[in-house]
Design a protein around this motif. Structure first.
Motif, PDB file in Angstrom:
ATOM      1  N   ALA A   1       0.885  -1.373  -0.446  1.00  0.00           N
ATOM      2  CA  ALA A   1       0.131  -0.252   0.004  1.00  0.00           C
ATOM      3  C   ALA A   1       0.677   0.863   0.293  1.00  0.00           C
ATOM      4  CB  ALA A   1      -1.132  -0.118   1.160  1.00  0.00           C
ATOM      5  N   ILE A   2       1.582   1.242   0.589  1.00  0.00           N
ATOM      6  CA  ILE A   2       3.264   2.264   0.775  1.00  0.00           C
ATOM      7  C   ILE A   2       3.775   2.957  -0.664  1.00  0.00           C
ATOM      8  CG2 ILE A   2       5.044   3.387   1.423  1.00  0.00           C
ATOM      9  CD1 ILE A   2       4.215   1.613   4.380  1.00  0.00           C
ATOM     10  N   ASP A   3       4.373   1.701  -1.079  1.00  0.00           N
ATOM     11  CA  ASP A   3       4.501   1.818  -2.279  1.00  0.00           C
ATOM     12  C   ASP A   3       3.766   1.758  -3.785  1.00  0.00           C
ATOM     13  OD1 ASP A   3       7.284   0.662  -1.061  1.00  0.00           O
ATOM     14  OD2 ASP A   3       6.512  -1.433  -1.333  1.00  0.00           O
ATOM     15  N   SER A   4       2.581   1.822  -3.432  1.00  0.00           N
ATOM     16  CA  SER A   4       1.546   2.163  -4.055  1.00  0.00           C
ATOM     17  C   SER A   4       1.110   3.772  -4.459  1.00  0.00           C
ATOM     18  CB  SER A   4       0.433   1.483  -4.475  1.00  0.00           C
ATOM     19  OG  SER A   4      -0.264   1.543  -3.106  1.00  0.00           O
ATOM     20  N   GLY A   5       2.126   4.255  -3.156  1.00  0.00           N
ATOM     21  CA  GLY A   5       1.425   5.738  -3.216  1.00  0.00           C
ATOM     22  C   GLY A   5       0.096   6.312  -2.665  1.00  0.00           C
ATOM     23  N   ILE A   6      -0.533   5.054  -2.025  1.00  0.00           N
ATOM     24  CA  ILE A   6      -2.150   5.222  -0.766  1.00  0.00           C
ATOM     25  C   ILE A   6      -1.261   5.821   0.243  1.00  0.00           C
ATOM     26  CG2 ILE A   6      -3.819   4.091  -0.180  1.00  0.00           C
ATOM     27  CD1 ILE A   6      -4.016   1.441  -0.895  1.00  0.00           C
ATOM     28  N   PRO A   7      -2.110   6.927   0.538  1.00  0.00           N
ATOM     29  CA  PRO A   7      -1.541   8.649   1.542  1.00  0.00           C
ATOM     30  C   PRO A   7      -2.184   7.645   2.700  1.00  0.00           C
ATOM     31  CG  PRO A   7      -2.680   9.222  -0.287  1.00  0.00           C
ATOM     32  CD  PRO A   7      -3.461   7.363  -0.736  1.00  0.00           C
ATOM     33  N   LYS A   8      -1.767   8.020   4.075  1.00  0.00           N
ATOM     34  CA  LYS A   8      -2.552   7.006   4.949  1.00  0.00           C
ATOM     35  C   LYS A   8      -3.800   7.792   5.517  1.00  0.00           C
ATOM     36  CE  LYS A   8       1.712   8.472   7.610  1.00  0.00           C
ATOM     37  NZ  LYS A   8       2.179   9.028   9.211  1.00  0.00           N
ATOM     38  N   GLU A   9      -4.359   8.619   4.777  1.00  0.00           N
ATOM     39  CA  GLU A   9      -5.636   9.095   5.365  1.00  0.00           C
ATOM     40  C   GLU A   9      -7.003   8.375   4.404  1.00  0.00           C
ATOM     41  OE1 GLU A   9      -6.951  11.507   7.600  1.00  0.00           O
ATOM     42  OE2 GLU A   9      -4.879  11.367   8.109  1.00  0.00           O
ATOM     43  N   GLU A  10      -6.305   7.990   3.393  1.00  0.00           N
ATOM     44  CA  GLU A  10      -7.018   7.260   2.630  1.00  0.00           C
ATOM     45  C   GLU A  10      -7.231   6.060   3.092  1.00  0.00           C
ATOM     46  OE1 GLU A  10      -8.731   7.693   0.239  1.00  0.00           O
ATOM     47  OE2 GLU A  10      -8.313   9.932   0.116  1.00  0.00           O
ATOM     48  N   LEU A  11      -6.450   5.031   3.597  1.00  0.00           N
ATOM     49  CA  LEU A  11      -6.889   4.054   4.148  1.00  0.00           C
ATOM     50  C   LEU A  11      -7.102   3.807   5.018  1.00  0.00           C
ATOM     51  CD1 LEU A  11      -5.364   1.064   3.951  1.00  0.00           C
ATOM     52  CD2 LEU A  11      -3.267   1.559   5.331  1.00  0.00           C
ATOM     53  N   LYS A  12      -6.694   5.455   6.135  1.00  0.00           N
ATOM     54  CA  LYS A  12      -7.783   5.416   7.568  1.00  0.00           C
ATOM     55  C   LYS A  12      -9.613   5.652   6.651  1.00  0.00           C
ATOM     56  CE  LYS A  12      -4.627   8.115  10.201  1.00  0.00           C
ATOM     57  NZ  LYS A  12      -3.734   8.925  10.607  1.00  0.00           N
ATOM     58  N   LYS A  13      -9.885   6.135   5.853  1.00  0.00           N
ATOM     59  CA  LYS A  13     -11.142   6.014   5.417  1.00  0.00           C
ATOM     60  C   LYS A  13     -11.657   5.070   5.463  1.00  0.00           C
ATOM     61  CE  LYS A  13     -10.673  10.922   3.970  1.00  0.00           C
ATOM     62  NZ  LYS A  13     -10.223  12.495   2.625  1.00  0.00           N
ATOM     63  N   PHE A  14     -10.775   4.339   4.154  1.00  0.00           N
ATOM     64  CA  PHE A  14     -10.826   3.292   4.500  1.00  0.00           C
ATOM     65  C   PHE A  14     -11.532   2.414   5.592  1.00  0.00           C
ATOM     66  CE2 PHE A  14     -10.090  -1.610   3.164  1.00  0.00           C
ATOM     67  CZ  PHE A  14     -11.132  -2.003   2.498  1.00  0.00           C
ATOM     68  N   ILE A  15     -11.053   2.380   5.998  1.00  0.00           N
ATOM     69  CA  ILE A  15     -10.431   1.510   7.335  1.00  0.00           C
ATOM     70  C   ILE A  15     -12.333   2.330   8.062  1.00  0.00           C
ATOM     71  CG2 ILE A  15      -9.860   1.196   9.942  1.00  0.00           C
ATOM     72  CD1 ILE A  15      -7.410   0.653   8.503  1.00  0.00           C
ATOM     73  N   GLU A  16     -12.504   3.388   8.193  1.00  0.00           N
ATOM     74  CA  GLU A  16     -13.137   3.796   8.720  1.00  0.00           C
ATOM     75  C   GLU A  16     -15.430   3.741   8.619  1.00  0.00           C
ATOM     76  OE1 GLU A  16     -13.952   5.341  11.636  1.00  0.00           O
ATOM     77  OE2 GLU A  16     -11.889   4.958  12.179  1.00  0.00           O
ATOM     78  N   PHE A  17     -14.885   3.252   6.804  1.00  0.00           N
ATOM     79  CA  PHE A  17     -15.823   3.342   5.919  1.00  0.00           C
ATOM     80  C   PHE A  17     -16.086   1.619   5.811  1.00  0.00           C
ATOM     81  CE2 PHE A  17     -17.069   0.684   2.106  1.00  0.00           C
ATOM     82  CZ  PHE A  17     -18.518   1.482   1.903  1.00  0.00           C
ATOM     83  N   ASN A  18     -15.548   1.083   6.488  1.00  0.00           N
ATOM     84  CA  ASN A  18     -15.708  -0.642   6.783  1.00  0.00           C
ATOM     85  C   ASN A  18     -16.026  -0.904   7.689  1.00  0.00           C
ATOM     86  OD1 ASN A  18     -15.093  -3.181   5.007  1.00  0.00           O
ATOM     87  ND2 ASN A  18     -13.378  -3.625   6.655  1.00  0.00           N
ATOM     88  N   LYS A  19     -15.650  -0.265   9.264  1.00  0.00           N
ATOM     89  CA  LYS A  19     -15.941  -0.011  10.049  1.00  0.00           C
ATOM     90  C   LYS A  19     -17.666  -0.070   9.788  1.00  0.00           C
ATOM     91  CE  LYS A  19     -12.033   0.781  13.149  1.00  0.00           C
ATOM     92  NZ  LYS A  19     -11.579   1.511  13.651  1.00  0.00           N
ATOM     93  N   PHE A  20     -17.832   1.121   9.645  1.00  0.00           N
ATOM     94  CA  PHE A  20     -19.293   1.695   9.755  1.00  0.00           C
ATOM     95  C   PHE A  20     -20.180   0.761   7.838  1.00  0.00           C
ATOM     96  CE2 PHE A  20     -22.758   3.542   5.999  1.00  0.00           C
ATOM     97  CZ  PHE A  20     -23.398   4.010   6.861  1.00  0.00           C
ATOM     98  N   LYS A  21     -19.623  -0.128   7.341  1.00  0.00           N
ATOM     99  CA  LYS A  21     -20.292  -1.048   6.877  1.00  0.00           C
ATOM    100  C   LYS A  21     -20.574  -1.883   7.702  1.00  0.00           C
ATOM    101  CE  LYS A  21     -18.512  -2.520   2.707  1.00  0.00           C
ATOM    102  NZ  LYS A  21     -17.627  -3.784   1.610  1.00  0.00           N
TER     103      LYS A  21
END
Length: 106
Positions: free
Chosen positions: A83-103
């Protein structure tokens, strides 16, 4: 004890003694003697090699508490590094985790 922690981590990772020895570049007999408490004072170099296999530090292996379950396994570390190597910013990863928790909450 350090030997118990190493054995616990090895088993949690589904690794044989031979596999750990090969990955760490340490003699199987030496790791076995650590796990069986025959060798109670392994060198920091050996602990560093073993800890690298488990994506942790020698310091974590030496901790007095027996909770080694918080050590991140190698597959998670690989995924995170990708994820880091592909350029995913920390904030995007955090948003994904929060979205997943919401789901999961629905």
């Amino acid at each position: 004890m350090i030997g118990e922690r190493i054995k616990k981590l090895r088993l949690q990772h589904g690794m044989s003694l031979t596999e750990l020895a090969e990955r760490a570049g340490v003699a199987k007999s030496y790791i076995s003697s650590i796990e069986r408490q025959l060798q109670t004072n392994p060198s920091i170099q050996v602990l560093d090699k073993i800890s690298e296999v488990f994506n942790t530090t020698a310091e974590n292996l030496l901790k007095e508490d027996d909770d080694v379950t918080n050590v991140i396994d190698s597959e998670w570390m690989t995924i995170l590094q990708e994820a880091i190597d592909s350029g995913i910013p920390k904030e995007e990863l955090k948003k994904f985790i929060e979205f997943n928790k919401f789901k999961q909450g629905k």
